[in-house]
Motif scaffolding. Sequence first.
Motif, short mmCIF file in Angstrom:
data_model
loop_
_atom_site.label_atom_id
_atom_site.label_comp_id
_atom_site.label_asym_id
_atom_site.label_seq_id
_atom_site.Cartn_x
_atom_site.Cartn_y
_atom_site.Cartn_z
N GLY A 101 12.06 6.77 -10.97
CA GLY A 101 10.67 7.17 -11.11
C GLY A 101 9.75 6.61 -10.05
O GLY A 101 8.53 6.60 -10.23
N SER A 128 4.78 22.06 -13.57
CA SER A 128 5.18 21.06 -14.55
C SER A 128 6.02 21.70 -15.66
O SER A 128 7.04 21.14 -16.08
N SER A 185 9.95 20.75 -16.39
CA SER A 185 10.40 20.23 -17.68
C SER A 185 11.62 21.00 -18.21
O SER A 185 12.37 20.49 -19.04
N PRO A 187 12.74 13.07 -11.43
CA PRO A 187 12.17 13.17 -12.77
C PRO A 187 10.80 13.86 -12.76
O PRO A 187 10.04 13.72 -11.79
N GLU A 204 8.15 13.08 -14.07
CA GLU A 204 7.05 12.12 -13.98
C GLU A 204 6.54 11.94 -12.55
O GLU A 204 5.43 11.47 -12.33
N LEU A 205 7.37 12.29 -11.56
CA LEU A 205 6.95 12.12 -10.16
C LEU A 205 6.16 13.32 -9.62
O LEU A 205 5.69 13.28 -8.49
N GLN A 231 3.16 14.47 -10.24
CA GLN A 231 1.77 14.17 -9.86
C GLN A 231 1.71 13.47 -8.51
O GLN A 231 0.82 13.75 -7.70
#
Length: 186
Positions: A50, A131, A135, A143, A145-146, A148
């Motif tokens: 991450g 996004s 997902s 991942p 989460e990266l 952004q």
Amino acid sequence: MEAPAVLLVMGVSGSGKSTVGTLLASKLGWKFYDADDYHSEENRMKMGRGVPLSDQDRIPWLCSLHDILVRDVALGQHVILACSALKRKYRDILIQGRRDGPLKSDGSAEERLAGQQLLVVYLSGSFEIISRRLSQRKGHFMPPELLQSQFSILEPPSAPEHFIQVSVDQSLSEIADAVLEALPMK
């Protein structure tokens, strides 16, 4: 205008670079490279934890990709490269190599791609759309989460770069068709 030797399919993770690049390579009969296949194990592990990659992490990777493009173009090969290439300087390295590093040979023009030899295909879309796509993706080292962090450093192509922009808010075949229609072919 002559067709470019290289199509750089770029965008944030989850924009469809690899899928669109593979589809275009199949339709055009060009060689395809996925830049993700050339990340070092350290880069893969870092992203897997991450942690966003720094410029220092990316530059050797981009230089290796530049060398592959120059080699294939010199051999008369047309190439499609799927690569995030989020910043202008990353795209410059793909075209010109690392200007502040040592040149591998005599520094001749063959060590670089001419600007018109590379056409940037920018796959653009909103954070929400990408996004959602990300997902749904399974088995990738990057991942969600990266995402952004990628949007935060994204520098969309602009003049004088040689580029086309295609929205990812359409089907894969529509995206590929839009790219093919925009390609200057002789």
